[in-house]
Design an enzyme around this catalytic site. Structure first.
Site, PDB file in Angstrom:
ATOM      1  N   ASP A 115      -7.826   3.948  -3.688  1.00 29.77           N
ATOM      2  CA  ASP A 115      -8.958   4.208  -2.796  1.00 29.77           C
ATOM      3  C   ASP A 115     -10.060   4.972  -3.514  1.00 29.77           C
ATOM      4  OD1 ASP A 115      -7.569   2.918  -0.788  1.00 29.77           O
ATOM      5  OD2 ASP A 115      -6.599   4.745  -0.104  1.00 29.77           O
ATOM      6  N   GLU A 167       3.423   5.025  -3.686  1.00 33.73           N
ATOM      7  CA  GLU A 167       3.715   6.120  -4.636  1.00 33.73           C
ATOM      8  C   GLU A 167       5.108   6.759  -4.449  1.00 33.73           C
ATOM      9  OE1 GLU A 167      -0.312   5.098  -4.321  1.00 33.73           O
ATOM     10  OE2 GLU A 167       0.916   5.954  -2.733  1.00 33.73           O
ATOM     11  N   ASP A 183       0.844  -1.195   0.000  1.00 34.79           N
ATOM     12  CA  ASP A 183       0.000   0.000   0.000  1.00 34.79           C
ATOM     13  C   ASP A 183       0.885   1.252   0.000  1.00 34.79           C
ATOM     14  OD1 ASP A 183      -2.315   1.475   0.077  1.00 34.79           O
ATOM     15  OD2 ASP A 183      -3.138   0.461   1.830  1.00 34.79           O
TER      16      ASP A 183
END
Length: 939
Positions: free
Chosen positions: A622, A549, A546
Site C-alpha cells: 500500500d 505478512e 493480501d
C-alpha cells in the site's frame, strides 16, 4: 583424524563426511568452540553450517530448500595443509582455517571470491521465546569494496546497491519484503538459511537522536525545540517543548505526545541543530505518517506523505564533519489522532568494518547459509532456484492489462466497469475484486455478500463470456463472528491470542479477528477448501493474498505481533518471516490437486525465499500516490527480482491518496492525471501491469477524458503492453527454462560498467529494453545512463545513441524514454483487446544493427501445465552483424493449436533507417514462415 602441526592448544581436527567435511574446535586458543560443516550440493553450491561445539546439526525439514533437490557433483576432493582443510569441486574451492574456523571461497585460480570474518562470542547468543531455545546468530563476511551487492527482497529506501554502510531489515511488513538472498557482481550469491527477523549489511544498532550533540532553536544544548501549533492557524502555539528522542513508532507510544494535544489539529515544527562526534557519511532513518518535510542547512532534503495506518520509511544520507553543527528543521503534519514518527541514525562505518557485510538473525540453531557460484549473475540466480524451486510460467492472460480499485462494492459495479472497457476498446484481460465483498461480519468465509453480489457465479460467467479473467482478494484473516470461525477454532487452525486480547478491526462496528495458521497442514487444507467451495468452483481464476505478512495490525510493535502470531511448529520469533511462503504453498498445492490443468496464479503482498515455486508474484503493498513513492518502487522491484524471485509489480497510480486529490482543484487534477500517466508508462514494462488504488477511481476513463493527453498516454501504454506480448511471454518461458530474470539491474548485463551499479531509477526489461521511468512532476526530460559496450536506439523513433555516457533525454508527457540495445530482435504484435483475441500470426521483427543478436520466440497453450511435459514451440532468431543476416531457425516442438504458418515483417533499424514504433518504416521484408529455416540478408 587429528590435524597435526598447529600446536596442541588449538586441537582443531576434521573428518570427511559423505558430501564434504566437519571441522571441530574445542578449547582452542584461536577459535570459539564450534563445529563447522561444509556440505557440497553441486560443483557450484556449498552449504556452510556452524554450530557451537557439540550442538546437534540442524535436522528439521527446510521450508525453503526443495524436497527434490538433487546433488550434481562431478568432482569432490578433500585435502589439507598445516593450517587449512580444503574442499575442491570442478568449479570452486572452499577453504576452512584450522586456526580460526573461517571459511573462504576461491575460484580455481586461487582468487578469493568471498570469505567469512572470524566468528566470536557474539556469533551464538543463547536465547529463547515461549520455551523455544535458540541462538541469536551473527555472521560477518569480508566483501570487496568495488563489488555491487543486490537482492534482499523489496524495500522502500530507494537503495540499489547494498554494499558499504547500508542496513536493511529483512522483516515482513506492508510495503517491505524480506528475502534472505544476496547477489553480487562478483558472480556469487548467499542464501541465508533462516526464517527469523534479520538485519543485513551494516548491522550495528541504530543510534537515537540524542546520540548527536543537539542544540535547540534558542541555542540551548541537549535538545531540539518541538513546537506544536494549530495547523489551521499557524500563529497559535499549543505547546513548545524540548525533545531529544523522537520515538513515536507504535500505538503504545502515543502517550508520549504532550498531554491534551490533538494531533489531528496540530503541526509539529522541530528546529535546532545537530553535530556528530564523527566525520563521514551519516544515514538518518525516518519512520513517519502524515506530511513530513526536512531541511538541513536550508536545503529541502525530503518531502513525504503517508496515511497514519500505514506509516512509511525513508533515509537521508548526509556527510558530516566532527563537531560541525548542521541546522535542521522538520515540519510534520500528523495524519489523524494516532500518528507515527521516529528518527534514528547510523554513524559512519568504522575503518575496521568498511568491507564487512553481515547477517544478524533473531533466532536459529546454527549459522547456516548456501554459497552459490556462477559465471554470471543469471547463473547464480539459477543456482538459487535449483535450491529453492523454479518459477512456473504464469498464464498468458496475466501478461495483459489488469484493472482494480479499492474497491468494487457491488456486482453491478464490476459488470459496468467490464462493459465500459469493452465499449471503449481499451485492452484488458483481468478485473480484480478487492476485499470486503463478503457480508460485514463474515470476514474469512470467502463468500460473497448476497445482498451486494446476488449471483456471483452468473457474474463470473458473464465476465468470462466477455473474455475477462477475475482475481479475488482472499485474506488469511477470520472474524470471530464469521460462519467459519468455530470450525477453525475447534481444529486449532487459528492463532487465538488476538481474540483473547480483544483487538478489533476497523470494519463497521469493529470485529475481533485473527489469522489462520498455514504452518499447520490441516489448516492449509481447510483454508483451501473454503476457497475451492466458495470461489474456485464458481470460476475464480486467480488469488490475491493480501495481508500475508501476516498483518495482524499495522501499528502494534514487534513484541505484540510475535505474541499474536504463534505457528504450530514453533515460536513466532523463529518463523516470523515464513508465513507468506506457507500461505502460498497451501493454495498452490490445493489448486493443482483440484484442477491439475489450470495454471495457478497468486498475487501476494509478502514473500519469502522459495515462494516463486508456488506460482506467486508480489506487489509492493500500500504505497502512496506520490512521485517519491513511484521512484522508490524502481529500486525495490529491481532488488526483488535480483533476489531470485522474478514476478513483481506495484499499484500503478499508487494506493494511498491525499485528500487534495479527492475533490481536486484544477492544478491538483492535472497533477493527478500526469502522475497516473507516468505510472502507467512504468507499469507497462513489468511482469504484471495492474492499476489499483483508493478513490479516485482508477480506470483510465475515470482519470481523464478521452481527448486528454493523460488518457491518450495511459491507453498507449496499455496498447504497447499487448504489442509486446510475444516478447514478454517469451521472457516468462526463459524465466522458467533458464532461470532468467525479467527485471534486471544494469549490473546484470553490464557488470563492467560500474557507473550503473548504483542506478536506482533505470532497469533492463529483458535482454533488449532499457526502461527509464519519469518520476518528477512536470518533467519533460530526464537523465539516462547509457551503459557502455553497446549502441542504443530510441524505441519510438529509432534515433541512435552511443553507450558509456549520461545524457539528458526528452521525456514528453505521452512517452517514457525507452531504448533498445544494438543486436536486439524485438517482436512486436498488433493491438488486441485481450491476449487470446487472435493468434500472433503476423509479427513485426525489429532488428537493431550494431551487434550480433539472438531471440527465442516461445509459445504454448497459455493456460495449462502441458509445457512441463514438453508441449511448446520455439523459433530461434539469430542476427549476424558482420554479414547483416537474420536467420529464422527451424521451429522446434509443437502443441495443440500451434500456428503452422505465419508472417514476419522484418524491419532493420540502423543509423540510416531511423524508425521506431511511432515512426513506421517504409521498407520491410515480409517472410512467410512454415517452420523451416530461412535466412534474410538485411539492407
Amino acid at each position: 583424524m587429528l590435524q597435526q602441526g598447529l600446536g596442541q592448544a588449538s586441537k582443531a581436527h576434521y573428518e570427511k563426511t559423505p558430501t564434504g567435511i566437519k571441522v571441530s574446535f574445542k578449547n582452542s586458543e584461536t577459535s570459539i568452540d564450534q563445529d563447522v560443516y561444509l556440505d557440497v550440493v553441486t560443483d557450484k553450491i556449498v552449504r556452510v553450517t556452524a554450530v557451537p561445539a557439540g550442538a546437534t546439526f540442524p535436522k528439521q525439514t527446510s521450508m525453503v530448500i526443495i524436497d527434490s533437490l538433487r546433488r550434481q557433483v562431478k568432482s569432490l576432493v578433500v585435502s589439507s595443509s598445516d593450517s587449512t582443510v580444503n574442499v575442491q569441486t570442478a568449479n570452486i574451492k572452499a577453504v576452512v582455517s584450522l586456526v580460526s574456523g573461517k571459511v573462504e571461497f576461491l575460484d580455481l585460480t586461487g582468487q578469493s571470491i568471498i570469505k567469512e570474518a572470524k566468528r566470536n562470542s557474539n556469533s551464538f547468543l543463547p536465547n529463547s521465546y515461549q520455551a523455544d531455545a535458540f541462538y541469536q546468530i551473527n555472521q560477518d563476511f569480508i566483501v570487496n569494496s568495488e563489488e555491487g551487492i543486490y537482492g534482499l527482497g523489496q524495500h522502500q529506501n530507494a537503495v540499489m546497491n547494498y554494499n558499504r554502510g547500508k542496513q536493511v531489515s529483512l522483516l515482513q511488513y506492508n510495503t517491505e519484503i524480506g528475502i534472505p538472498f544476496l547477489l553480487s557482481t562478483n558472480n556469487y550469491g548467499i542464501l541465508w538459511h533462516n526464517y527469523s527477523i534479520t538485519k543485513a549489511g551494516d548491522v550495528r544498532p541504530l543510534l537515537p537522536l540524542n546520540a548527536f550533540k543537539l542544540l535547540s532553536k534558542e541555542g540551548e544544548p541537549g535538545w531540539l525545540t518541538a513546537t506544536y501549533v494549530n495547523r489551521n492557524q499557524a500563529d497559535e502555539v499549543f505547546v513548545s517543548r524540548p525533545e531529544s528522542i523522537i520515538d513515536y513508532g507504535y500505538l503504545t507510544d502515543q502517550h508520549k505526545f504532550p498531554t491534551g494535544i490533538k494531533l489531528a489539529d496540530s503541526e509539529v515544527i522541530y528546529e535546532g541543530s545537530l553535530a556528530s562526534p564523527y566525520t563521514g557519511k551519516h544515514v538518518l532513518h525516518f519512520k513517519y505518517s502524515g506530511y513530513m518535510k526536512v531541511w538541513i542547512d536550508g536545503e529541502l532534503v525530503a518531502d513525504r506523505w503517508r496515511q497514519s495506518w500505514n506509516a512509511g520509511t525513508f533515509e537521508i544520507e548526509r556527510n558530516m564533519s566532527k563537531d560541525q553543527p548542521q541546522q535542521i528543521r522538520m515540519e510534520w503534519i500528523p495524519d489523524g489522532g494516532e500518528s507515527y514518527f521516529t528518527l534514528n541514525w547510523q554513524s559512519p562505518i568504522p575503518a575496521a568494518r568498511e568491507n564487512i557485510f553481515s547477517f544478524n538473525s533473531e533466532a536459529g540453531d546454527a549459522i547456516d547459509y548456501y554459497f552459490v557460484r556462477g559465471t554470471s549473475m543469471d547463473e547464480v540466480i539459477s543456482g538459487y532456484r535449483q535450491l529453492s524451486g523454479k518459477a512456473p510460467i504464469m498464464p498468458l492472460w496475466s501478461f495483459g492489462f489488469w484493472q482494480s480499485r479499492e474497491r468494487y462494492k457491488t456486482q453491478e459495479e464490476i459488470e459496468q466497469v467490464a462493459a465500459e472497457f469493452r465499449k471503449r476498446k481499451i485492452p484488458i484481460d483481468n478485473i480484480v475484486q478487492d476485499w470486503s465483498y463478503w457480508s460485514e461480519n463474515d470476514w474469512g468465509s470467502q463468500k460473497f455478500d448476497p445482498k451486494r453480489f446476488p449471483d456471483p457465479q452468473a457474474m463470473i460467467k458473464k465476465l468470462h463470456d466477455q473474455h475477462f479473467k477475475i482475481m479475488i482478494s482472499a485474506w488469511p484473516k477470520i472474524n470471530e463472528e464469521s460462519t467459519v470461525y468455530q470450525e477453525f477454532k475447534a481444529n486449532k487452525w487459528i492463532y487465538p491470542r488476538n481474540i483473547y486480547d480483544g483487538r478489533k478491526d476497523w470494519i463497521g462496528k469493529g470485529y475481533t479477528s485473527t489469522f489462520y495458521d498455514p504452518f499447520n497442514k490441516g489448516a492449509r487444507d481447510g483454508f483451501w477448501k473454503l476457497l475451492d467451495d466458495n470461489l474456485f468452483k464458481i470460476g475464480i481464476d486467480a488469488w490475491w493474498m493480501d495481508a500475508s505478512e501476516p498483518d495482524i495490525h499495522s501499528n502494534i510493535d514487534l513484541d505484540e505481533r510475535k505474541s499474536v502470531f504463534q505457528p504450530s511448529i514453533g515460536s513466532s520469533v523463529r518463523y516470523y518471516n515464513a508465513f507468506p511462503l506457507q500461505n502460498a504453498k497451501g493454495i498452490y498445492e490445493g489448486q493443482r490437486v483440484t484442477d491439475p490443468n489450470k495454471r495457478v496464479f497468486i498475487l501476494t503482498r509478502s514473500f519469502f525465499a522459495g515462494q516463486q515455486r508456488y506460482a506467486a508474484a508480489a506487489w509492493s503493498g500500500d504505497i502512496a500516490s506520490r512521485w517519491h513513492d513511484m521512484k522508490d518502487q524502481i529500486a525495490g522491484g529491481i532488488n526483488f527480482s535480483m533476489s531470485g524471485t522474478p514476478y513483481w509489480t506495484m499499484d500503478a497510480g499508487g494506493f494511498l491518496v491525499e485528500n487534495r486529490f479527492h475533490k481536486p482543484n484544477a492544478t491538483d487534477l492535472e497533477e493527478w492525471r500526469e502522475l497516473n500517466s507516468r505510472w502507467y508508462q512504468y507499469g507497462a514494462f513489468l511482469p504484471l501491469f495492474r492499476a489499483h488504488g483508493q478513490f479516485p477511481y482508477r480506470e483510465p476513463y475515470n482519470i481523464a477524458p478521452s481527448d486528454h493527453p493523460a488518457y491518450k498516454s495511459m491507453t498507449y501504454a496499455i496498447n504497447l503492453r499487448y504489442k509486446l506480448l510475444s516478447y514478454n511471454y517469451s521472457l516468462a518461458a526463459k524465466t522458467f527454462f533458464e532461470d532468467y530474470s525479467m527485471i534486471r539491474g544494469l549490473a546484470m548485463d553490464f557488470p563492467r560498467d560500474k557507473n550503473g551499479f548504483n542506478s536506482n531509477d533505470q532497469y533492463l526489461w529483458g535482454p533488449s529494453l532499457l526502461v527509464n521511468p519519469v518520476t518528477e512532476k512536470g518533467a519533460t526530460s530526464r537523465k539516462v545512463h547509457f551503459p557502455k559496450g553497446t549502441t542504443w536506439y530510441d524505441l519510438y523513433h529509432g534515433k541512435q545513441i552511443e553507450g558509456d555516457q549520461d545524457l539528458l533525454v526528452a521525456a514528453p508527457y505521452e512517452r517514457m524514454p525507452v531504448y533498445v540495445r544494438a543486436g536486439a530482435i524485438l517482436p512486436i504484435g498488433s493491438v488486441m483487446q485481450y491476449t487470446t483475441e487472435k493468434k500472433q500470426d503476423i509479427l513485426d521483427l525489429y532488428v537493431y544493427d550494431g551487434a550480433d543478436g539472438h531471440f527465442s520466440l516461445y509459445e504454448d497453450e497459455g493456460n495449462n501445465y502441458n509445457y512441463e511435459k514438453g508441449k511448446f514451440s520455439r523459433i530461434d532468431f539469430n542476427y549476424d552483424n558482420t554479414t547483416k543476416t537474420l536467420s529464422l531457425q527451424e521451429r522446434k516442438g509443437d502443441f495443440d493449436g500451434m500456428l503452422t504458418k505465419r508472417k514476419f515483417n522484418i524491419i532493420f533499424v540502423t543509423d540510416k533507417n531511423v524508425v521506431g514504433l511511432d515512426v513506421p518504416s517504409k521498407k520491410s521484408t515480409a517472410v512467410s514462415y512454415t517452420g523451416k529455416a530461412v535466412q534474410i540478408k538485411l539492407k
